[in-house]
Design a protein around this motif. Structure first.
Motif, mmCIF file in Angstrom:
data_model
loop_
_atom_site.group_PDB
_atom_site.id
_atom_site.type_symbol
_atom_site.label_atom_id
_atom_site.label_comp_id
_atom_site.label_asym_id
_atom_site.label_seq_id
_atom_site.Cartn_x
_atom_site.Cartn_y
_atom_site.Cartn_z
ATOM 1 N N PRO A 145 66.003 15.905 79.385
ATOM 2 C CA PRO A 145 65.397 16.116 78.065
ATOM 3 C C PRO A 145 65.917 17.404 77.421
ATOM 4 C CG PRO A 145 63.734 15.592 79.721
ATOM 5 C CD PRO A 145 65.004 15.882 80.461
ATOM 6 N N TRP A 146 65.919 17.420 76.088
ATOM 7 C CA TRP A 146 66.458 18.568 75.342
ATOM 8 C C TRP A 146 65.857 18.564 73.947
ATOM 9 C CZ3 TRP A 146 69.096 18.485 70.682
ATOM 10 C CH2 TRP A 146 69.789 19.646 70.312
ATOM 11 N N TYR A 147 65.684 19.741 73.377
ATOM 12 C CA TYR A 147 65.357 19.768 71.956
ATOM 13 C C TYR A 147 65.820 21.081 71.329
ATOM 14 C CZ TYR A 147 61.295 22.893 72.538
ATOM 15 O OH TYR A 147 60.478 23.966 72.794
ATOM 16 N N ARG A 148 65.892 21.044 70.002
ATOM 17 C CA ARG A 148 66.215 22.257 69.259
ATOM 18 C C ARG A 148 65.492 22.238 67.918
ATOM 19 N NH1 ARG A 148 72.123 24.762 67.424
ATOM 20 N NH2 ARG A 148 71.256 26.524 66.269
ATOM 21 N N ASP A 149 64.958 23.391 67.543
ATOM 22 C CA ASP A 149 64.325 23.565 66.235
ATOM 23 C C ASP A 149 65.295 24.244 65.277
ATOM 24 O OD1 ASP A 149 61.999 22.529 67.251
ATOM 25 O OD2 ASP A 149 61.048 24.473 67.597
ATOM 26 N N PHE A 150 65.317 23.761 64.055
ATOM 27 C CA PHE A 150 66.117 24.367 62.997
ATOM 28 C C PHE A 150 65.183 24.789 61.872
ATOM 29 C CE2 PHE A 150 68.746 21.245 65.136
ATOM 30 C CZ PHE A 150 69.953 21.906 65.324
ATOM 31 N N ASN A 151 65.185 26.065 61.523
ATOM 32 C CA ASN A 151 64.505 26.488 60.315
ATOM 33 C C ASN A 151 65.198 25.870 59.109
ATOM 34 O OD1 ASN A 151 62.663 28.181 61.682
ATOM 35 N ND2 ASN A 151 64.192 29.818 61.776
ATOM 36 N N GLY A 152 64.483 25.787 58.004
ATOM 37 C CA GLY A 152 65.097 25.229 56.801
ATOM 38 C C GLY A 152 66.391 25.933 56.445
ATOM 39 N N ALA A 153 66.451 27.235 56.713
ATOM 40 C CA ALA A 153 67.641 28.017 56.374
ATOM 41 C C ALA A 153 68.814 27.743 57.303
ATOM 42 C CB ALA A 153 67.306 29.504 56.388
ATOM 43 N N ASP A 154 68.567 27.050 58.431
ATOM 44 C CA ASP A 154 69.621 26.787 59.400
ATOM 45 C C ASP A 154 70.397 25.501 59.118
ATOM 46 O OD1 ASP A 154 68.870 29.040 60.840
ATOM 47 O OD2 ASP A 154 67.474 27.922 62.111
ATOM 48 N N VAL A 155 69.903 24.707 58.186
ATOM 49 C CA VAL A 155 70.527 23.401 57.907
ATOM 50 C C VAL A 155 71.471 23.540 56.711
ATOM 51 C CG1 VAL A 155 70.106 20.970 57.403
ATOM 52 C CG2 VAL A 155 68.454 22.259 58.772
ATOM 53 N N PRO A 156 72.751 23.165 56.876
ATOM 54 C CA PRO A 156 73.724 23.331 55.783
ATOM 55 C C PRO A 156 73.332 22.573 54.518
ATOM 56 C CG PRO A 156 74.846 22.890 57.855
ATOM 57 C CD PRO A 156 73.389 22.665 58.110
ATOM 58 N N VAL A 157 73.564 23.223 53.380
ATOM 59 C CA VAL A 157 73.285 22.648 52.061
ATOM 60 C C VAL A 157 74.497 22.865 51.172
ATOM 61 C CG1 VAL A 157 71.826 22.805 50.007
ATOM 62 C CG2 VAL A 157 70.800 23.054 52.265
ATOM 63 N N PHE A 158 74.832 21.863 50.370
ATOM 64 C CA PHE A 158 75.921 22.048 49.409
ATOM 65 C C PHE A 158 75.603 21.311 48.116
ATOM 66 C CE2 PHE A 158 77.084 18.112 51.561
ATOM 67 C CZ PHE A 158 77.565 17.299 50.535
ATOM 68 N N ASP A 159 76.284 21.705 47.049
ATOM 69 C CA ASP A 159 76.157 21.056 45.742
ATOM 70 C C ASP A 159 77.454 20.334 45.404
ATOM 71 O OD1 ASP A 159 73.604 22.186 45.383
ATOM 72 O OD2 ASP A 159 74.479 24.022 44.555
ATOM 73 N N THR A 160 77.333 19.164 44.813
ATOM 74 C CA THR A 160 78.521 18.427 44.388
ATOM 75 C C THR A 160 78.798 18.690 42.909
ATOM 76 O OG1 THR A 160 77.368 16.423 43.653
ATOM 77 C CG2 THR A 160 77.899 16.599 46.012
ATOM 78 N N GLU A 161 80.005 18.382 42.499
ATOM 79 C CA GLU A 161 80.369 18.546 41.090
ATOM 80 C C GLU A 161 79.592 17.590 40.195
ATOM 81 O OE1 GLU A 161 84.571 18.122 40.780
ATOM 82 O OE2 GLU A 161 85.008 20.047 41.765
ATOM 83 N N GLN A 162 79.068 16.507 40.781
ATOM 84 C CA GLN A 162 78.276 15.541 40.005
ATOM 85 C C GLN A 162 76.818 15.959 39.869
ATOM 86 O OE1 GLN A 162 80.360 14.580 42.633
ATOM 87 N NE2 GLN A 162 81.986 14.207 41.119
ATOM 88 N N GLY A 163 76.432 17.095 40.490
ATOM 89 C CA GLY A 163 75.088 17.629 40.309
ATOM 90 C C GLY A 163 74.126 17.398 41.451
ATOM 91 N N ALA A 164 74.569 16.775 42.528
ATOM 92 C CA ALA A 164 73.681 16.540 43.668
ATOM 93 C C ALA A 164 73.568 17.781 44.544
ATOM 94 C CB ALA A 164 74.193 15.366 44.498
ATOM 95 N N ALA A 165 72.362 18.050 45.040
ATOM 96 C CA ALA A 165 72.136 19.073 46.064
ATOM 97 C C ALA A 165 71.871 18.334 47.369
ATOM 98 C CB ALA A 165 70.954 19.956 45.694
#
Length: 297
Positions: A145-165
């Motif tokens: 068994p294994w697990y990991r917690d990611f804070n919201g700030a740990d998950v990659p985010v990007f914006d597209t040229e079409q306006g999607a986040a």
């Protein structure tokens, strides 16, 4: 601070998938009485292999969630809990503990056995999120068994040229690697925010099963509307190379895809194996106290 990624890579889709069907979901109660919209049910497990279940929880009424999910076992699959808003504390019988807050993700591999609890750490306010069950291949069902917690700030985010986040929980989108990668099932898990008039395209391998779930507004996939609270199963059309989602109003949806295992599925509640004999063994191990002491954070 959010992991904001600059990307110039664009996922070009030339032959988009259509919508095979729209799923409304079922109102159920789980845990100690938490109200849930169960969108991916057991009857869809074969069609959406390797995914076993998707629950959407969301309420600003404490009585809908305050009882939480007291200690319960799992074996044979992975759970992905995505907290959009709220606070949920989890503990397991190996002594591990963590707190999921706004935008946070917990990725847990139950493997041969985990006993854990998920309890709200709030008495009022909004609690909203998703829990996805992802199957494990037969060779990994009894892994550590294994697990990991990611804070919201740990998950990659990007914006597209079409306006999607776009938030990349798992897999790869527009050249951005998600927080988690998995071999065999190769899951893609995106949370996409679209302003009015925007669109989003995502390349998908032809053999992968895929679906979207809209949780704000309404989106369009190949001319078909997918309203808030609805799941759209994407057709596995030969030659299709991805999906294009657009909207006329500010909307949010999750996009999930994965490589099917094409293995037998035997499920008894929180145990998912390949045969009934393995299910009987899981139940006996649980009764004998042989589950849940080895989860590694």
């Amino acid at each position: 601070m959010t992991v904001q990624v600059n990307t110039k890579v664009s996922d070009q889709v030339s032959n988009a998938r259509s919508v095979e069907r729209i799923i409304t979901g079922q109102a159920v109660m789980d845990g100690a009485g938490v109200k849930i919209n169960r969108v991916l049910t057991q009857t869809l497990q074969r069609r959406l292999d390797p995914f076993l279940m998707l629950d959407n929880f969301g309420s600003d009424q404490a009585n809908d969630y305050i009882a939480g999910f007291p200690s319960h076992p799992h074996r044979g699959f992975e759970t992905v809990t995505y907290m959009i808003e709220g606070r949920m504390r989890h503990k397991d019988s190996a002594g591990n503990e963590g707190l999921l807050t706004n935008g946070g993700v917990q990725w847990m591999t139950a493997g041969r056995g985990v006993i854990h609890s998920e309890m709200p750490e709030q008495e009022d306010g909004v609690m909203e999120g998703f829990q996805l069950w992802l199957n494990l291949p037969a060779k990994d069902k009894l892994r550590d068994p294994w697990y990991r917690d990611f804070n919201g700030a740990d998950v990659p985010v990007f914006d597209t040229e079409q306006g999607a986040a776009v938030k990349v929980i798992a897999g790869r989108s527009h050249g951005v690697d998600g927080a988690v990668q998995r071999e065999v099932t190769e899951p893609l898990y995106l949370d996409v925010h679209l302003p009015a008039g925007a669109s989003f395209s995502q390349v998908l391998p032809e053999g992968h099963n895929a679906f979207i779930f809209t949780y704000r507004g309404s989106v369009n996939v190949d001319g078909k509307a997918v309203a808030s609270g609805r799941m759209a199963i994407l057709a596995n059309t030969k030659g299709a190379d991805g999906v294009v989602v657009s909207t006329d109003e500010a909307s949010r949806f999750i996009l999930i895809a994965g490589q099917p295992l094409n293995e037998p599925i035997a499920q008894y509640g929180p145990f998912v194996m390949n045969t009934q004999a393995e299910i009987f063994a899981a139940v006996e191990d649980f009764r004998a106290g042989k589950l849940g002491e080895e989860a590694q954070a």
